[in-house]
Design a protein around this motif. Structure first.
Motif, PDB file in Angstrom:
ATOM      1  N   ALA A   1       0.848   4.034  -2.992  1.00  0.00           N
ATOM      2  CA  ALA A   1       0.371   5.390  -2.723  1.00  0.00           C
ATOM      3  C   ALA A   1       1.248   6.438  -3.401  1.00  0.00           C
ATOM      4  O   ALA A   1       0.762   7.488  -3.815  1.00  0.00           O
ATOM      5  N   ARG A   2       2.530   6.136  -3.518  1.00  0.00           N
ATOM      6  CA  ARG A   2       3.437   7.095  -4.158  1.00  0.00           C
ATOM      7  C   ARG A   2       3.193   7.211  -5.656  1.00  0.00           C
ATOM      8  O   ARG A   2       3.709   8.121  -6.307  1.00  0.00           O
TER       9      ARG A   2
ATOM     10  N   SER B   1       0.816  -1.214   0.000  1.00  0.00           N
ATOM     11  CA  SER B   1       0.000   0.000   0.000  1.00  0.00           C
ATOM     12  C   SER B   1       0.846   1.259   0.000  1.00  0.00           C
ATOM     13  O   SER B   1       0.532   2.241  -0.704  1.00  0.00           O
ATOM     14  N   GLY B   2       1.913   1.257   0.775  1.00  0.00           N
ATOM     15  CA  GLY B   2       2.772   2.437   0.828  1.00  0.00           C
ATOM     16  C   GLY B   2       3.444   2.726  -0.492  1.00  0.00           C
ATOM     17  O   GLY B   2       3.488   3.872  -0.950  1.00  0.00           O
ATOM     18  N   ASP B   3       3.985   1.680  -1.133  1.00  0.00           N
ATOM     19  CA  ASP B   3       4.632   1.858  -2.431  1.00  0.00           C
ATOM     20  C   ASP B   3       3.628   2.340  -3.470  1.00  0.00           C
ATOM     21  O   ASP B   3       3.933   3.205  -4.300  1.00  0.00           O
TER      22      ASP B   3
END
Length: 303
Positions: free
Chosen positions: A22-23, A18-20
């Motif tokens: 989101a970018r 999810s973090g990757d």
């Protein structure tokens, strides 16, 4: 609409990225077709479109033409100065529907996806009002130089329609190192994407087929759409003979855990596809000779 939809977010969470992802959310924001995009599209001779026929069946069909057949009319619209071939499932497709388009340059290993609304179907071709446009990485694109046939073409063979795979279809799938996949979302519309790997990466079993999902950009547009709507369409092309295989049916994502048989790239994901409609013919007017395998292709773990 901007941002990822609920299907993409669900798959990103399950994959733990999810973090990757989101970018990269700006990539799915409302698009403006830049001069660079216009230049790339103007040089292409091969694209494919995901849309529904007059009966509402989802298909993915090739669009071809000389350089310039893909023309950016404005920062939010483009025209494909062509139509699906006679006998193609999307021949005479209706306007006022969502479409997904992908343009691929196999020799340079570049691809661009354009999603929007098919606003007009006429003598000038297909006009698309663009909502999203974004490129993808070169991974898994096999190097090919497309060209028109050098020998006289004997003509288009009749297109075979059915509901099940024939032996020739199975042979084409098992030899394929490339195919295109079309998916749909109830509110975000249609999408067309590329899949590639070593010959044999698509497995045929029990009247259906499946392929391992390889590592990518973590956006999960295709798998996210399947999570929301199992409708899917596949296009296989034999670039040596011009044979094409259109499949429309249902797809499902299976989470196997890394290391399962057939998990070539150790992602723990695979997609199962069950065909419901089959159209096989020779509808690709382009050819390619030698193939340069992608250096990213993982070795097959099973045949």
């Amino acid at each position: 609409m901007s941002g990822f939809h609920e299907g993409e977010l669900a798959v990103q969470r399950r994959a733990g990225v999810s973090g990757d992802a989101a970018r990269l959310s700006a990539m799915v924001a409302p698009a403006r077709l830049s001069a660079g995009v216009a230049g790339f599209l103007a040089e292409r001779t091969f694209a494919a479109i995901t849309a529904r026929d007059g009966d509402g069946v989802l298909w993915l069909s090739p669009l071809t033409g000389p350089p310039g057949f893909l023309h950016v009319d404005s920062p939010a619209a483009l025209t494909a100065r062509t139509s699906p071939a006679v006998g193609d499932p999307l021949r005479g497709l209706p306007a006022d529907q969502p479409v997904g388009l992908i343009a691929v340059e196999f020799a340079l290993r570049r691809r661009l996806r354009v999603n929007g609304t098919l606003s007009d179907v006429g003598d000038d071709g297909l006009r698309v009002e663009v909502e999203q446009a974004f490129g993808n990485c070169p991974q898994y694109i096999q190097g090919r130089l497309l060209h028109a046939p050098t020998a006289a073409d004997p003509g288009t063979a009749p297109v075979r329609r059915g509901e099940r795979l024939a032996p020739d279809d199975v042979d084409l799938i098992r030899r394929a190192d490339t195919f295109l996949v079309g998916t749909s979302h109830p509110t975000r519309g249609n999408d067309a994407s590329h899949r590639g790997g070593a010959p044999g990466f698509v497995r045929v079993e029990g009247g259906g087929l499946w392929w391992p999902d390889y590592s990518g950009n973590n956006m999960f547009t295709t798998l996210g759409n399947i999570h929301a709507d199992p409708s899917a369409a596949l296009l296989f092309c034999d670039f040596t003979t011009g044979r094409t295989l259109h499949l429309s049916g249902r797809a499902e994502v299976e989470w196997t855990g890394p290391g399962a048989l057939g998990d070539d790239d150790h992602t723990g994901r695979r997609v199962h596809f069950t065909p419901r409609h089959v159209a096989a013919g020779r509808l690709l007017p382009l050819r390619a000779g030698s193939v340069s395998p992608s250096p990213y292709n993982p070795p097959l773990t099973t045949q």
